[in-house]
Design an enzyme around this catalytic site. Sequence first.
Site, short mmCIF file in Angstrom:
data_model
loop_
_atom_site.label_atom_id
_atom_site.label_comp_id
_atom_site.label_asym_id
_atom_site.label_seq_id
_atom_site.Cartn_x
_atom_site.Cartn_y
_atom_site.Cartn_z
N GLY A 1 6.53 -2.92 -17.84
CA GLY A 1 6.23 -1.53 -18.07
C GLY A 1 7.53 -0.74 -18.56
O GLY A 1 8.63 -1.08 -17.90
N THR B 1 12.73 -0.51 -12.74
CA THR B 1 11.08 -0.28 -12.44
C THR B 1 11.14 1.06 -11.72
O THR B 1 11.96 1.30 -10.87
CB THR B 1 10.55 -1.15 -11.71
OG1 THR B 1 9.16 -0.42 -10.89
CG2 THR B 1 11.27 -1.80 -10.43
N ASP C 1 8.93 1.88 -9.53
CA ASP C 1 8.47 1.28 -8.25
C ASP C 1 9.66 1.11 -7.32
O ASP C 1 9.07 0.97 -5.98
CB ASP C 1 7.49 0.21 -8.24
CG ASP C 1 6.58 -0.01 -9.29
OD1 ASP C 1 6.05 1.26 -9.84
OD2 ASP C 1 5.94 -0.91 -9.87
N ARG D 1 -8.05 24.03 -0.50
CA ARG D 1 -8.73 22.78 -0.83
C ARG D 1 -7.92 21.71 -0.22
O ARG D 1 -6.60 21.88 -0.03
CB ARG D 1 -8.50 22.55 -2.24
CG ARG D 1 -9.89 23.40 -2.82
CD ARG D 1 -9.56 23.08 -4.48
NE ARG D 1 -10.88 23.55 -5.11
CZ ARG D 1 -11.01 24.04 -6.49
NH1 ARG D 1 -9.95 24.02 -7.13
NH2 ARG D 1 -12.01 24.46 -6.90
N MET E 1 2.03 6.00 -8.45
CA MET E 1 2.19 4.80 -8.63
C MET E 1 2.95 3.90 -7.79
O MET E 1 3.48 4.65 -6.65
CB MET E 1 2.66 4.47 -10.21
CG MET E 1 1.77 4.93 -11.37
SD MET E 1 2.54 4.43 -12.98
CE MET E 1 1.05 4.46 -13.87
N GLY E 2 3.45 2.81 -8.04
CA GLY E 2 4.30 1.92 -7.21
C GLY E 2 3.88 0.60 -6.82
O GLY E 2 4.57 -0.20 -6.08
N ARG E 3 2.74 0.24 -7.40
CA ARG E 3 2.10 -1.18 -7.19
C ARG E 3 1.96 -1.35 -5.54
O ARG E 3 1.44 -0.39 -4.70
CB ARG E 3 2.81 -2.33 -8.11
CG ARG E 3 2.55 -2.22 -9.46
CD ARG E 3 2.93 -3.47 -10.07
NE ARG E 3 1.79 -4.52 -9.46
CZ ARG E 3 0.93 -4.60 -10.00
NH1 ARG E 3 0.16 -3.78 -10.82
NH2 ARG E 3 -0.05 -5.54 -9.42
N GLU F 1 -1.07 4.08 -5.20
CA GLU F 1 -2.04 3.22 -5.77
C GLU F 1 -2.43 2.14 -5.13
O GLU F 1 -3.47 1.60 -5.01
CB GLU F 1 -1.96 3.24 -7.30
CG GLU F 1 -0.52 2.39 -7.51
CD GLU F 1 -0.06 2.11 -8.90
OE1 GLU F 1 -0.94 2.60 -9.92
OE2 GLU F 1 0.90 1.26 -9.17
#
Length: 344
Positions: free
Chosen positions: A10, A124, A126, A161, A168-170, A221
Amino acid sequence: MNLAVLTSGGDCPGLNAVIRAIVRSALPDKIKVTGIIGGWEGIWKGEYVDLNMPAVAGIINRGGTILGTSRFSPFEQKNGKKILLERLSHKNFDAIIAIGGEGSMHIAQLAHEAGVNIIGVPKTIDNDINGTDYTFGFDTAVSIATEAIDRLHTTAESHHRIMVLEVMGRHAGWIALYSGIAGGADVVIIPEFETQLDNITGVIQKRYDRGKLFSIIVIAEGAEFIEKEIKDSRKYIKKKDDFGRTRLGGIGYLLAEEIEQRTGFESRATILGYVQRGGMPSAFDRILGTRFGVHAVKMFLNRQFGRMAAIRSNIITDISIKEAISKLKTVDKETYEVAKVFFG
Ligand code: F6P
């Protein structure tokens, strides 16, 4: 001397800063630099580009990668190792600098074991590569996620609300945790430490009782454990990426729905997605990428193959790629405890 560079996996902000630094520090040593287009796939397709000073002019602030990228692995192809070695022998590269994340470092190690002179540069958003304090791309992603939390705060407060932000971040919660702390989130849910739904709704209720009619929940995620607790969870098909890894994303929608059902408070989900990976790198990522690029050329001159550039305590160093892929760098308990103090 002939040096090749590729970007694999990615994309992330800062890749062009590394490519630029490699070219600019290689040329005074009369090293010819060739870019392999589209990651390892470029070797299969025979796609290369000369990287000279004009090719890297004005790219330090550009997101993405001027070389293109893919999740292609030579070792997943029929006769992959043989073809790789044959094609590389025609090109006469003295070494390849492979800029990539955890999946790409596995390929780099296989290539190294096959006899290719490999130098790794970790990238990355991540920040999950073992042996390096930081990877470039992470700082930019955290800033983008933090800005998203700031923006969600004002709309959450106006509408009373519950806002769920999925980042993200796996399987590592670094982006969620860092942006959650910086943005003042009320709960941060990460894959490393399971949080029960009752705890999450408990924080929301307590805030409500104190007159805080909104809450901000950040979820990584990869916090898939939440699914187990959501009994009527919609089944969403999990596809695989080209490295054979499960594609993540979507847990935020399930969580927002579940919170609404359990608490009766109106809830909404925002999936931040690829915005975290695109666009301009932060100054920190440009500098880190530059430092890694300069170091990678030093490693080439010193023939330190099978090793990856790394940063430890703000000093640029290198470690074996084997060490880098030996485990994932996930969030430690101490860092998580710091964040927990601010929950609610
Ligand atoms: O590894 C970087 C990353 O952005 C992860 O955070 C995310 O899960 C994944 O890549 C998405 O990858 P793809 O580009 O295959 O959708």
